[in-house]
Motif scaffolding. Sequence first.
Motif, PDB file in Angstrom:
ATOM      1  N   ALA A   1     -29.638  48.078  18.503  1.00 20.10           N
ATOM      2  CA  ALA A   1     -30.167  47.146  17.505  1.00 20.10           C
ATOM      3  C   ALA A   1     -29.098  46.794  16.486  1.00 20.10           C
ATOM      4  CB  ALA A   1     -31.381  47.756  16.817  1.00 20.10           C
TER       5      ALA A   1
ATOM      6  N   PRO B   1     -35.031  40.449  18.642  1.00 20.49           N
ATOM      7  CA  PRO B   1     -35.763  41.454  17.856  1.00 20.49           C
ATOM      8  C   PRO B   1     -37.114  40.947  17.366  1.00 20.49           C
ATOM      9  CG  PRO B   1     -33.903  40.571  16.599  1.00 20.49           C
ATOM     10  CD  PRO B   1     -33.764  40.073  18.003  1.00 20.49           C
TER      11      PRO B   1
ATOM     12  N   GLN C   1     -39.439  41.436  20.248  1.00 21.04           N
ATOM     13  CA  GLN C   1     -39.721  42.852  20.448  1.00 21.04           C
ATOM     14  C   GLN C   1     -40.700  43.372  19.401  1.00 21.04           C
ATOM     15  OE1 GLN C   1     -35.703  44.215  20.337  1.00 21.04           O
ATOM     16  NE2 GLN C   1     -35.377  43.989  22.539  1.00 21.04           N
TER      17      GLN C   1
END
Length: 471
Positions: A70, A419, A422
Amino acid sequence: MHRHSTNPRPAPNNGHLPRRPANQLLGRDYILLVMGQGLSLFGSMMLRFAMSMWVLDETGSATVFASVLAAAIVPTILLSPFGGVLADRVNRRTIMVALDAGSGLLVLAAASWFAVQDGGFSIIAVGALMVSLSVLSAFETPTVQAALPQLLRGSGEAVIRRGMAVINQVQQLSSLLPSFIGGALYGLIGIGPLLGVTIACFFCTAALECFIRLEPPHENEPREPIPPTMDHAHSDRPTPQSDGTETSPSGTARGWISDIAAALRFLTHERPNILRLMLLASVINLFAVGYSAVGFPFMIRTVLGFDAAVYGICDGIIGIAAVIGAILAGLFAAALTIDRMPTAMAALGAVILPAGIGFLLPLGNMAKLIALVSSCCLVSLACSFTNIIAIPAIQIRTPETMTGKVMSLLASFATCTQPLGQMLYGWLYDTVAPEWILVGTAAAILMLSAVSAPLFAHFDGRRDEHVTPCV
């Protein structure tokens, strides 16, 4: 009538730029680019696989490595636009060689560090390596995406799509092979030799790229006429020197930011439909990432209760489907024009529905697993087609001296949605029944395809009609 009026002489060769072959997909430069991309991606995926196995063995926590990955996304989002500026200022071959060689040196330095440390493992060193490689990738991705249309310049839109399809095929294979052989190699030879494989891949890629013949982008005429409103944006463009280097009148951060602003002006004022396509592709990426990266493993492991071995087999099947999709997209590349984008999007949404219906019906877990895996395979096929339509459509409609910046903005948009997708789907799967998430995702994509149909029916018309794709 003069004889030479109907048989023009071939353009003179300037000595360092050889005449291009009739079929540029069989030309040396394109083949070297494809081979280099395959090796580079194979090395990158092998490194990521090796690092994940090593971190899991040493820490027992998947969260630790997920946090490292990340953190590695951040440089891609922030630095990709500057990578695009560099790709439009400097010889793209030089950039690719330097970045792949730099990647090899980084992994070599990390491997040396691990070798001399007591115990070898260091999560800080692993994190530093992955973030550093992400920084280099932020500069390499737009460079490669700008180099492809430059290599195939003048071959036609269909050839560019086929060229993109071949690269996709190689990339899918290079991504798939490490997952099949990485586990066996890691168990047999350990982390050190796997790092050696990665180092060799990066250095071999840099060596291959040394032989690609690419002139600096500013030496070519733009593939489309630059509108007068953009002329002032070229004040910060590099000036070619007699020794082949480039200098910029500003040479400062202000000049780089001005180049990015020029690309944004191009997208918002001159080719707004390209910007709309980029934003639409990013939204589709959000759904695809949420469905595949979050939903697929969650439904197999948590909802259906299968173990990691079953998930590994299913993931390998999806990888094979992605390779097949890339091959099929290549076979049909000539027909995949921009007006086919709504159909491809509708197909993407439609193939998600069977999985949702399968989870709604009173079926056994094995039947639901088959429905889910079949749906994900078809999603991989559909994504291959949407990629082959969208990316070349952007490349061929962008001036050569701006391709790097525009493609870097696309990379930043798409990376930002990963992200977000997600997190969104993580929250959804914690609060909503999975079957309704699948049905909702399919409905959202189908709605997008219907709403965007007028855009693709007149993609080069209206405000964009003064610019004709130069193929």
